[in-house]
Motif scaffolding. Structure first.
Motif, PDB file in Angstrom:
ATOM      1  N   LYS A 114       0.846  -1.185   0.000  1.00  0.00           N
ATOM      2  CA  LYS A 114       0.000   0.000   0.000  1.00  0.00           C
ATOM      3  C   LYS A 114       0.884   1.240   0.000  1.00  0.00           C
ATOM      4  O   LYS A 114       1.885   1.296   0.718  1.00  0.00           O
ATOM      5  CB  LYS A 114      -0.918   0.011   1.221  1.00  0.00           C
ATOM      6  N   ASP A 115       0.506   2.230  -0.819  1.00  0.00           N
ATOM      7  CA  ASP A 115       1.260   3.476  -0.854  1.00  0.00           C
ATOM      8  C   ASP A 115       0.777   4.393   0.273  1.00  0.00           C
ATOM      9  O   ASP A 115      -0.150   4.044   1.011  1.00  0.00           O
ATOM     10  CB  ASP A 115       1.151   4.136  -2.236  1.00  0.00           C
ATOM     11  N   PRO A 116       1.397   5.575   0.456  1.00  0.00           N
ATOM     12  CA  PRO A 116       1.011   6.465   1.557  1.00  0.00           C
ATOM     13  C   PRO A 116      -0.463   6.887   1.540  1.00  0.00           C
ATOM     14  O   PRO A 116      -1.006   7.281   2.575  1.00  0.00           O
ATOM     15  CB  PRO A 116       1.936   7.682   1.353  1.00  0.00           C
ATOM     16  N   ASP A 117      -1.123   6.825   0.380  1.00  0.00           N
ATOM     17  CA  ASP A 117      -2.539   7.198   0.293  1.00  0.00           C
ATOM     18  C   ASP A 117      -3.477   6.029   0.587  1.00  0.00           C
ATOM     19  O   ASP A 117      -4.696   6.180   0.550  1.00  0.00           O
ATOM     20  CB  ASP A 117      -2.860   7.767  -1.098  1.00  0.00           C
ATOM     21  N   GLY A 118      -2.899   4.842   0.842  1.00  0.00           N
ATOM     22  CA  GLY A 118      -3.728   3.683   1.157  1.00  0.00           C
ATOM     23  C   GLY A 118      -4.154   2.866  -0.043  1.00  0.00           C
ATOM     24  O   GLY A 118      -4.995   1.975   0.076  1.00  0.00           O
ATOM     25  N   PHE A 119      -3.567   3.147  -1.219  1.00  0.00           N
ATOM     26  CA  PHE A 119      -3.897   2.392  -2.424  1.00  0.00           C
ATOM     27  C   PHE A 119      -2.800   1.359  -2.688  1.00  0.00           C
ATOM     28  O   PHE A 119      -1.621   1.614  -2.446  1.00  0.00           O
ATOM     29  CB  PHE A 119      -4.035   3.317  -3.632  1.00  0.00           C
ATOM     30  N   MET A 120      -3.205   0.196  -3.210  1.00  0.00           N
ATOM     31  CA  MET A 120      -2.241  -0.857  -3.481  1.00  0.00           C
ATOM     32  C   MET A 120      -1.359  -0.471  -4.668  1.00  0.00           C
ATOM     33  O   MET A 120      -1.807   0.154  -5.631  1.00  0.00           O
ATOM     34  CB  MET A 120      -2.966  -2.162  -3.775  1.00  0.00           C
ATOM     35  N   ASP A 121      -0.087  -0.858  -4.570  1.00  0.00           N
ATOM     36  CA  ASP A 121       0.867  -0.556  -5.634  1.00  0.00           C
ATOM     37  C   ASP A 121       1.798  -1.746  -5.792  1.00  0.00           C
ATOM     38  O   ASP A 121       2.010  -2.518  -4.848  1.00  0.00           O
ATOM     39  CB  ASP A 121       1.668   0.703  -5.275  1.00  0.00           C
ATOM     40  N   LYS A 261     -19.352   1.221   3.835  1.00  0.00           N
ATOM     41  CA  LYS A 261     -18.855   2.589   3.890  1.00  0.00           C
ATOM     42  C   LYS A 261     -17.483   2.646   3.227  1.00  0.00           C
ATOM     43  O   LYS A 261     -16.727   1.674   3.270  1.00  0.00           O
ATOM     44  CB  LYS A 261     -18.763   3.071   5.333  1.00  0.00           C
ATOM     45  N   PRO A 262     -17.141   3.794   2.623  1.00  0.00           N
ATOM     46  CA  PRO A 262     -15.828   3.926   1.981  1.00  0.00           C
ATOM     47  C   PRO A 262     -14.702   3.636   2.964  1.00  0.00           C
ATOM     48  O   PRO A 262     -14.726   4.093   4.108  1.00  0.00           O
ATOM     49  CB  PRO A 262     -15.805   5.387   1.526  1.00  0.00           C
ATOM     50  N   GLY A 263     -13.729   2.849   2.510  1.00  0.00           N
ATOM     51  CA  GLY A 263     -12.554   2.578   3.326  1.00  0.00           C
ATOM     52  C   GLY A 263     -12.678   1.366   4.225  1.00  0.00           C
ATOM     53  O   GLY A 263     -11.683   0.917   4.793  1.00  0.00           O
ATOM     54  N   MET A 264     -13.884   0.802   4.366  1.00  0.00           N
ATOM     55  CA  MET A 264     -14.039  -0.374   5.214  1.00  0.00           C
ATOM     56  C   MET A 264     -13.419  -1.584   4.536  1.00  0.00           C
ATOM     57  O   MET A 264     -13.102  -1.568   3.347  1.00  0.00           O
ATOM     58  CB  MET A 264     -15.513  -0.629   5.517  1.00  0.00           C
ATOM     59  N   SER A 265     -13.201  -2.659   5.284  1.00  0.00           N
ATOM     60  CA  SER A 265     -12.623  -3.867   4.709  1.00  0.00           C
ATOM     61  C   SER A 265     -13.679  -4.953   4.609  1.00  0.00           C
ATOM     62  O   SER A 265     -14.628  -4.995   5.394  1.00  0.00           O
ATOM     63  CB  SER A 265     -11.453  -4.354   5.568  1.00  0.00           C
ATOM     64  N   LYS A 276      -6.648  -9.237  -4.617  1.00  0.00           N
ATOM     65  CA  LYS A 276      -5.585  -8.822  -3.698  1.00  0.00           C
ATOM     66  C   LYS A 276      -5.092  -7.422  -4.049  1.00  0.00           C
ATOM     67  O   LYS A 276      -4.825  -6.595  -3.177  1.00  0.00           O
ATOM     68  CB  LYS A 276      -4.422  -9.812  -3.761  1.00  0.00           C
ATOM     69  N   TYR A 277      -5.006  -7.146  -5.357  1.00  0.00           N
ATOM     70  CA  TYR A 277      -4.507  -5.844  -5.802  1.00  0.00           C
ATOM     71  C   TYR A 277      -5.575  -4.755  -5.748  1.00  0.00           C
ATOM     72  O   TYR A 277      -5.297  -3.607  -5.406  1.00  0.00           O
ATOM     73  CB  TYR A 277      -3.964  -5.968  -7.231  1.00  0.00           C
ATOM     74  N   LEU A 278      -6.830  -5.104  -6.062  1.00  0.00           N
ATOM     75  CA  LEU A 278      -7.837  -4.061  -6.301  1.00  0.00           C
ATOM     76  C   LEU A 278      -8.873  -3.854  -5.199  1.00  0.00           C
ATOM     77  O   LEU A 278      -9.494  -2.800  -5.143  1.00  0.00           O
ATOM     78  CB  LEU A 278      -8.591  -4.369  -7.601  1.00  0.00           C
ATOM     79  N   LYS A 279      -9.077  -4.829  -4.316  1.00  0.00           N
ATOM     80  CA  LYS A 279     -10.269  -4.744  -3.470  1.00  0.00           C
ATOM     81  C   LYS A 279     -10.229  -3.549  -2.510  1.00  0.00           C
ATOM     82  O   LYS A 279     -11.248  -2.871  -2.326  1.00  0.00           O
ATOM     83  CB  LYS A 279     -10.512  -6.051  -2.721  1.00  0.00           C
ATOM     84  N   ASP A 280      -9.079  -3.272  -1.890  1.00  0.00           N
ATOM     85  CA  ASP A 280      -9.020  -2.128  -0.976  1.00  0.00           C
ATOM     86  C   ASP A 280      -9.157  -0.805  -1.728  1.00  0.00           C
ATOM     87  O   ASP A 280      -9.722   0.163  -1.219  1.00  0.00           O
ATOM     88  CB  ASP A 280      -7.710  -2.147  -0.176  1.00  0.00           C
ATOM     89  N   THR A 281      -8.614  -0.774  -2.955  1.00  0.00           N
ATOM     90  CA  THR A 281      -8.720   0.433  -3.778  1.00  0.00           C
ATOM     91  C   THR A 281     -10.176   0.697  -4.158  1.00  0.00           C
ATOM     92  O   THR A 281     -10.663   1.821  -4.088  1.00  0.00           O
ATOM     93  CB  THR A 281      -7.858   0.290  -5.046  1.00  0.00           C
ATOM     94  N   MET A 282     -10.893  -0.372  -4.533  1.00  0.00           N
ATOM     95  CA  MET A 282     -12.290  -0.192  -4.960  1.00  0.00           C
ATOM     96  C   MET A 282     -13.179   0.314  -3.830  1.00  0.00           C
ATOM     97  O   MET A 282     -14.174   0.984  -4.079  1.00  0.00           O
ATOM     98  CB  MET A 282     -12.845  -1.502  -5.516  1.00  0.00           C
ATOM     99  N   LEU A 283     -12.825  -0.003  -2.587  1.00  0.00           N
ATOM    100  CA  LEU A 283     -13.633   0.431  -1.457  1.00  0.00           C
ATOM    101  C   LEU A 283     -13.478   1.912  -1.153  1.00  0.00           C
ATOM    102  O   LEU A 283     -14.178   2.447  -0.301  1.00  0.00           O
ATOM    103  CB  LEU A 283     -13.289  -0.407  -0.221  1.00  0.00           C
ATOM    104  N   GLN A 284     -12.543   2.579  -1.840  1.00  0.00           N
ATOM    105  CA  GLN A 284     -12.382   4.017  -1.634  1.00  0.00           C
ATOM    106  C   GLN A 284     -12.221   4.758  -2.960  1.00  0.00           C
ATOM    107  O   GLN A 284     -11.624   5.822  -3.032  1.00  0.00           O
ATOM    108  CB  GLN A 284     -11.192   4.296  -0.717  1.00  0.00           C
ATOM    109  N   LYS A 321     -11.934   8.511  -2.598  1.00  0.00           N
ATOM    110  CA  LYS A 321     -11.064   9.139  -1.607  1.00  0.00           C
ATOM    111  C   LYS A 321     -10.187  10.177  -2.288  1.00  0.00           C
ATOM    112  O   LYS A 321      -9.536   9.902  -3.288  1.00  0.00           O
ATOM    113  CB  LYS A 321     -10.179   8.075  -0.946  1.00  0.00           C
ATOM    114  N   LYS A 322     -10.178  11.384  -1.741  1.00  0.00           N
ATOM    115  CA  LYS A 322      -9.379  12.466  -2.305  1.00  0.00           C
ATOM    116  C   LYS A 322      -7.975  12.423  -1.725  1.00  0.00           C
ATOM    117  O   LYS A 322      -7.794  12.276  -0.514  1.00  0.00           O
ATOM    118  CB  LYS A 322     -10.023  13.815  -1.996  1.00  0.00           C
TER     119      LYS A 322
END
Length: 390
Positions: A114-121, A261-265, A276-284, A321-322
């Motif tokens: 995860k990068d500093p913004d919380g998105f997978m990289d 809600k946005p950001g939940m797991s 694994k790559y996209l699910k956390d990103t899609m939630l925000q 997420k901005k």
């Protein structure tokens, strides 16, 4: 075709608005091989096809969503904007970096953070800065040539895995000293057909007098090992797509229960690369899903499966997420210098010459030329993030 072009333009404008607002966007194309997934997100992309989107420098009716989006972004691009792209392909258990000159491959779990913004990289995949539209389309053309494809009865150039392009745009924020970072994940997924239905196919390339051509299916390849390899690949592809469908179903259930809600797991759905790559990103992120179907009666059972997936996904709506981050001291200083230098150049241009000609005018013209050269250098430095500013 006219309605299709309008639809692509409308979606492109919505995504652009999100991107330039510092938001995250995920764009999916889901469906059977040959149903138009790649055509929707990119447009024709075969290197030998005269209608390939990257061979047209100006808007073309056959452009997909990404070219329209990218073209408009580069048209609006100004000082201080930075645009980067990644492009990679997941084939079974590996990731192939399509931006790498040798198409470097590693385990899909390697370097996924995860990068500093919380998105997978995927840290090791090359991120390339692109400065203008022509560089972007040429970079894509070269990278796309490294994509793994194979002929099946569904498509003569079937993509053997999931292709994902990440386009990131960083622009100065409205608040002084800040910048907005927007990104879009363009996901051209592998075909959803069951692995057991696939065979490695032989095609004949038929040319026409107008210079166009088409591939005509002859039948299965005589080497059955080729079909076995495709079917083994297809099993993993099917499993990863099934997991993604399950993830969308869990999100839909949470929406109906008013718990999403946005950001939940969401637990589970973490076995294969795609989720694994996209699910956390899609939630925000704001997600756009295009489900492509084929009209032939032969493919009716696949159509129902695709529409079932679309039905689950259609109830989802999350706020993106901005990403607002602080500019570095070097970037703030550079932007101030750029503004001052542009103002000085304009001031000198607007000054009336003191004489009808002579050394004074020549000196002023040389001064303007020198300033413009320095301004261009500063603008290049701004593209690099201020690291090269003097």
């Amino acid at each position: 075709l006219v309605d299709q072009v309008k639809a692509y333009e409308q979606v492109g404008k919505k995504i652009k608005s999100d991107l330039l607002g510092g938001n995250a966007v995920v764009l999916f194309a889901y469906g059977l091989s040959g149903s138009g997934k790649t055509y929707t997100v990119f447009g024709p992309d075969a290197v030998d096809a005269p209608e390939a989107w990257f061979k047209h420098a100006t808007p073309h009716p056959l452009w997909g969503i990404l070219p329209r989006l990218a073209y408009e972004i580069f048209e609006e691009k100004t000082d201080g904007w930075k645009i980067n792209m990644k492009y990679f392909q997941n084939v079974v258990d590996i990731v192939r970096d399509l931006m790498s000159p040798k198409g470097e491959e590693r385990s899909y779990k390697d370097g996924m953070r995860k990068d500093p913004d919380g998105f997978m990289d995927i840290e090791w995949c090359e991120s390339k800065k692109v400065t203008d539209w022509d560089e972007f389309r040429k970079t894509f053309q070269v990278a796309n040539g490294r994509k793994a494809i194979a002929p099946t009865q569904f498509n003569p150039m079937s993509t053997r895995g999931h292709c994902i392009m990440v386009l990131e745009v960083e622009i100065p924020g409205e608040t002084e000293g800040t910048k907005l970072r927007g990104r879009t994940y363009i996901c051209d997924l592998a075909g959803t057909e069951p692995a057991g239905d696939i065979f490695f196919a032989n095609y004949e390339k038929k040319h026409f007098e107008d210079g166009s051509f088409e591939y005509q299916l002859i039948g299965p390849h005589t080497d059955k090992k080729k079909t076995k390899e495709l079917q083994d690949q297809g099993k993993k592809i099917n499993l990863s797509l099934s997991e993604m469908a399950q993830f969308f179903m869990k999100m839909a259930e949470a929406v109906k229960a008013k718990k999403l809600k946005p950001g939940m797991s969401i637990p589970g759905c973490n076995t294969f690369f795609l989720c694994k790559y996209l699910k956390d990103t899609m939630l925000q992120a704001r997600t756009y899903l295009f489900c492509a179907i084929r009209p032939e009666v032969t493919y009716l059972k696949y159509t129902f499966a695709t529409l079932g997936f679309a039905k689950n996904a259609s109830v989802l709506k999350l706020s993106p997420k901005k990403a607002t981050v602080a500019c570095s001291a070097a970037e703030r200083k550079l932007m101030q210098e750029l503004e001052a230098m542009k103002a000085l150049v304009e001031s000198l241009k607007n000054q009336a010459p003191t004489s009808g000609g002579g050394g004074g005018d020549d000196a002023q013209a040389q001064m303007i030329a020198d300033l413009q050269a320095k301004l261009a250098a500063k603008q290049d430095a701004a593209q690099d993030g201020g690291e090269n500013a003097e």
